[in-house]
Design a protein around this motif. Structure first.
Motif, PDB file in Angstrom:
ATOM      1  N   LEU A   1      -1.071  13.838  -6.208  1.00 38.69           N
ATOM      2  CA  LEU A   1      -1.163  14.503  -4.909  1.00 38.69           C
ATOM      3  C   LEU A   1      -1.332  16.016  -5.065  1.00 38.69           C
ATOM      4  CD1 LEU A   1      -1.093  13.247  -2.095  1.00 38.69           C
ATOM      5  CD2 LEU A   1       1.311  13.900  -1.930  1.00 38.69           C
TER       6      LEU A   1
ATOM      7  N   PRO B   1       7.140   7.725  -8.720  1.00 41.99           N
ATOM      8  CA  PRO B   1       7.085   8.862  -7.787  1.00 41.99           C
ATOM      9  C   PRO B   1       6.587  10.152  -8.444  1.00 41.99           C
ATOM     10  CG  PRO B   1       9.139   7.654  -7.504  1.00 41.99           C
ATOM     11  CD  PRO B   1       8.488   7.097  -8.736  1.00 41.99           C
ATOM     12  N   GLY B   2       7.037  10.425  -9.649  1.00 38.25           N
ATOM     13  CA  GLY B   2       6.590  11.638 -10.332  1.00 38.25           C
ATOM     14  C   GLY B   2       5.091  11.626 -10.600  1.00 38.25           C
TER      15      GLY B   2
ATOM     16  N   GLU C   1      -3.435   5.616  -1.960  1.00 37.00           N
ATOM     17  CA  GLU C   1      -4.683   5.307  -1.268  1.00 37.00           C
ATOM     18  C   GLU C   1      -5.493   6.586  -1.059  1.00 37.00           C
ATOM     19  OE1 GLU C   1      -5.614   2.225  -0.782  1.00 37.00           O
ATOM     20  OE2 GLU C   1      -3.693   1.427  -1.484  1.00 37.00           O
ATOM     21  N   GLU C   2      -4.800   7.676  -0.748  1.00 40.94           N
ATOM     22  CA  GLU C   2      -5.483   8.961  -0.624  1.00 40.94           C
ATOM     23  C   GLU C   2      -6.142   9.352  -1.950  1.00 40.94           C
ATOM     24  OE1 GLU C   2      -6.153   9.973   2.647  1.00 40.94           O
ATOM     25  OE2 GLU C   2      -5.714  11.975   1.902  1.00 40.94           O
TER      26      GLU C   2
ATOM     27  N   ARG D   1       0.849  -1.189   0.000  1.00 38.62           N
ATOM     28  CA  ARG D   1       0.000   0.000   0.000  1.00 38.62           C
ATOM     29  C   ARG D   1       0.887   1.243   0.000  1.00 38.62           C
ATOM     30  NH1 ARG D   1      -3.671  -0.317   5.110  1.00 38.62           N
ATOM     31  NH2 ARG D   1      -1.783  -1.245   5.955  1.00 38.62           N
ATOM     32  N   GLU D   2       0.613   2.146  -0.906  1.00 35.87           N
ATOM     33  CA  GLU D   2       1.326   3.419  -0.959  1.00 35.87           C
ATOM     34  C   GLU D   2       0.337   4.475  -0.466  1.00 35.87           C
ATOM     35  OE1 GLU D   2       4.656   3.807  -2.219  1.00 35.87           O
ATOM     36  OE2 GLU D   2       4.420   5.794  -1.325  1.00 35.87           O
ATOM     37  N   PRO D   3       0.580   5.095   0.705  1.00 41.36           N
ATOM     38  CA  PRO D   3      -0.451   5.946   1.305  1.00 41.36           C
ATOM     39  C   PRO D   3      -0.928   7.079   0.406  1.00 41.36           C
ATOM     40  CG  PRO D   3       1.637   6.093   2.519  1.00 41.36           C
ATOM     41  CD  PRO D   3       1.770   4.965   1.570  1.00 41.36           C
ATOM     42  N   ALA D   4      -0.041   7.666  -0.375  1.00 42.33           N
ATOM     43  CA  ALA D   4      -0.475   8.769  -1.249  1.00 42.33           C
ATOM     44  C   ALA D   4      -1.452   8.266  -2.309  1.00 42.33           C
ATOM     45  CB  ALA D   4       0.743   9.416  -1.924  1.00 42.33           C
TER      46      ALA D   4
ATOM     47  N   ILE E   1       2.859   9.933  -8.806  1.00 42.37           N
ATOM     48  CA  ILE E   1       2.181  10.109  -7.512  1.00 42.37           C
ATOM     49  C   ILE E   1       2.183  11.592  -7.139  1.00 42.37           C
ATOM     50  CG2 ILE E   1       2.328   9.648  -5.036  1.00 42.37           C
ATOM     51  CD1 ILE E   1       3.363   6.864  -5.704  1.00 42.37           C
ATOM     52  N   GLU E   2       3.294  12.260  -7.383  1.00 42.95           N
ATOM     53  CA  GLU E   2       3.380  13.695  -7.091  1.00 42.95           C
ATOM     54  C   GLU E   2       2.289  14.467  -7.848  1.00 42.95           C
ATOM     55  OE1 GLU E   2       6.738  15.819  -8.853  1.00 42.95           O
ATOM     56  OE2 GLU E   2       7.077  16.783  -6.914  1.00 42.95           O
TER      57      GLU E   2
ATOM     58  N   ARG F   1      -8.223  18.248   0.176  1.00 46.48           N
ATOM     59  CA  ARG F   1      -8.170  17.392   1.386  1.00 46.48           C
ATOM     60  C   ARG F   1      -7.340  17.977   2.522  1.00 46.48           C
ATOM     61  NH1 ARG F   1     -10.452  12.494   0.956  1.00 46.48           N
ATOM     62  NH2 ARG F   1      -9.120  11.382   2.432  1.00 46.48           N
TER      63      ARG F   1
ATOM     64  N   VAL G   1      -5.096  16.327  -5.560  1.00 45.54           N
ATOM     65  CA  VAL G   1      -5.893  15.784  -4.461  1.00 45.54           C
ATOM     66  C   VAL G   1      -5.778  16.665  -3.207  1.00 45.54           C
ATOM     67  CG1 VAL G   1      -5.996  13.847  -2.843  1.00 45.54           C
ATOM     68  CG2 VAL G   1      -5.807  13.413  -5.300  1.00 45.54           C
ATOM     69  N   ARG G   2      -4.586  17.159  -2.932  1.00 46.49           N
ATOM     70  CA  ARG G   2      -4.358  17.894  -1.679  1.00 46.49           C
ATOM     71  C   ARG G   2      -5.181  19.187  -1.637  1.00 46.49           C
ATOM     72  NH1 ARG G   2       1.467  18.164  -1.587  1.00 46.49           N
ATOM     73  NH2 ARG G   2       1.133  18.586   0.601  1.00 46.49           N
TER      74      ARG G   2
ATOM     75  N   ARG H   1      -9.243   7.330  -2.572  1.00 41.52           N
ATOM     76  CA  ARG H   1     -10.364   7.826  -1.749  1.00 41.52           C
ATOM     77  C   ARG H   1     -10.955   9.095  -2.368  1.00 41.52           C
ATOM     78  NH1 ARG H   1      -7.499   5.510   2.758  1.00 41.52           N
ATOM     79  NH2 ARG H   1      -6.043   7.241   2.929  1.00 41.52           N
TER      80      ARG H   1
END
Lengths: 153, 350
Positions: free
Chosen positions: B342, B335-336, B194-195, B189-192, B338-339, B349, B345-346, B198
């Motif tokens: 995020l 990683p890029g 999973e965020e 599981r990669e928390p970012a 996911i960035e 949230r 998403v941020r 959601r």
């Protein structure tokens, strides 16, 4: 084998693949040439990982401990507070290889974010913010290992 | 690579045109991931005279023939039928020539289309990006043609592509199928992420209109010949869905050329046109309002999709089922991507 620095060996193999092996492959063998290029790039990234993994995981652990402490401040819900406390304990106690510790950090962060998601909206935002700072630290660490300068953010 | 030999092509095309065909200048296109793609020159003589023409064959890969195909891409027949459906639309697309369902001919089912001139820009290479920037900064018509291509694709409704499934709960269907691939492909599981998942589920957009969606709409899947957008390629991910998906997909940072380090012109979608200009022009040309929130949603989701496709390749490498070194390399795109998820998403949230 203490005779050669493993990361430097990988970098040298990467350099040799780019400068000697790839040009020696006939141009009409485009697939194999491409494979050689990918191998060189992968070897270079592996060198960065090998060299920086310990420090990257240590930085993430410190960041996550700070984040979990800050996330608890606005939380009054006892269950969520307990999840955050347990996550902090697991992070502090994590042992093993860097990869094993990293897995423990990720599981703890995910448990924390999942629990925070059950809170009322405004409290959830306040609790999430420091945990997102950890997510940023993790991404910076990963991208740094791959060669992104720290100042590029 | 399927058995796309000159002799096999001569026999197959010969059957199709009813004449003895000579094949030359055969070139394997190795940049793609899913199909085996070969271009070739064919010449023959029939009652109409001499013919000399270049074609492209798209065949199932060995992996697909062996039944190990993975991911949510359409099969090769559906890809052909989609391209055939688009022939009369205002979209530059290679002419569909014929479909061959007999896998024994080339070692996999395949189709043949006419060759189109031009090259597909690789936005992750700086030289290609620089050339695209020149189109935006100068007086080139290429950015307009890019918008026209999106508008042309979205002129087709579900009835025009009846062989593509319709999904009443379309957004749920998109999330479910990509999340399934993600879960199958990631070892932890990669928390970012999973965020992000959601957020995708909590912010599902209402989609008032369904059209044909290309599904992989980006400059790298188009041929550029000078200042002309000569063809839209790679219809494997086509589906019936939200036309805003293609806009969001084309506007991701990833398809502007960002892998690890930020790029020079992040404001340009596909390194070719400013995002807001893209949306405004699309609105003007189609009369269809561009819901910025929906496009933003699909931008984040597209980064998730690209990350998932990368991880599915990495997973095959981990299992020893990938014969392509690039499959291991793809982990470094994660990683890029996911960035990029995020970053969107941020905003909602935190």
């Amino acid at each position: 084998m203490p005779y050669l620095d493993p990361a430097e060996v990988l970098r040298e193999l990467s350099r040799y693949t780019v400068s000697e092996i790839r040009p020696a492959i006939p141009e009409d063998e485009a697939f194999v040439r491409g494979q050689a290029g990918s191998m060189a790039s992968t070897l270079r990234f592996l060198a960065g990982e090998l060299e920086g993994m310990d420090a990257a995981v240590a930085t993430q652990r410190e960041s996550l401990l700070d984040a979990l402490a800050a996330a608890r401040e606005p939380v009054e819900d006892p269950h969520v507070s307990s999840v955050l406390a347990e996550a902090a304990d697991r992070v502090a106690d994590a042992e093993g290889t860097p990869a094993e510790i990293e897995n423990e950090l990720l599981a703890a962060a995910d448990d924390a974010l999942t629990a925070v998601d059950t809170l009322e909206d405004e409290t959830a935002r306040r609790a999430r913010a420091p945990l997102y700072a950890f997510l940023d630290t993790r991404l910076d660490a990963q991208l740094g290992l791959l060669g992104r300068p720290a100042t590029d953010g | 690579m399927a058995d796309v030999t000159a002799a096999a092509l001569e026999a197959s095309l010969g059957d199709h045109v009813g004449a003895e065909v000579s094949v030359s200048d055969r070139h394997e296109h190795v940049e793609g991931w899913s199909r085996d793609t070969v271009s070739f020159r064919a010449s023959w003589t029939d009652a109409d005279g001499d013919h000399d023409r270049r074609f492209v064959v798209r065949a199932e890969s060995d992996e697909q023939v062996d039944g190990g195909r993975h991911g949510p891409g359409n099969d090769v027949e559906t890809e052909y039928r989609t391209m055939a459906a688009v022939q009369d639309a205002a979209v530059p697309v290679p002419e569909t020539i014929y479909w061959e369902p007999d896998a024994s001919v080339l070692g996999g089912r395949f189709f043949v289309v006419g060759h189109r001139p031009g090259t597909a820009p690789i936005v992750w290479e700086r030289e290609d990006r620089e050339r695209l920037y020149e189109h935006w900064d100068g007086s080139s018509d290429l950015p307009d043609q890019f918008v026209d291509a999106a508008a042309g694709i979205h002129e087709l409704g579900p009835a025009d592509v009846p062989f593509l499934d319709r999904h009443e709960d379309y957004v749920d269907w998109e999330i479910d199928r990509w999340e399934r691939v993600y879960r199958e492909s990631t070892p932890r599981r990669e928390p970012a992420v999973e965020e992000a998942i959601r957020w995708f589920r909590a912010n599902k957009p209402d989609v008032p209109e369904h059209t044909l969606v290309h599904g992989d709409f980006r400059i790298g899947n188009m041929l550029v010949d000078g200042e002309e957008l000569s063809a839209v390629l790679d219809w494997e991910l086509a589906r019936v869905g939200d036309p805003m998906y293609d806009l969001g997909y084309a506007a991701t940072r990833y398809f502007s050329g960002k892998l690890i380090t930020p790029i020079e012109r992040p404001e340009l979608a596909s390194s070719l046109l400013e995002r807001e200009w893209f949306y405004d022009e699309y609105e003007r040309k189609t009369g269809r309002p561009v819901d910025r929130d929906r496009v933003r949603y699909w931008r984040a989701f597209s980064a998730f999709v690209m990350m998932t496709i990368s991880l599915s390749r990495v997973h095959r490498f981990r299992e020893g089922r990938a014969g392509d070194v690039r499959s291991a390399w793809l982990q470094y795109t994660v990683p890029g991507l996911i960035e990029d998820q995020l970053a969107i998403v941020r905003e909602d949230r935190t």
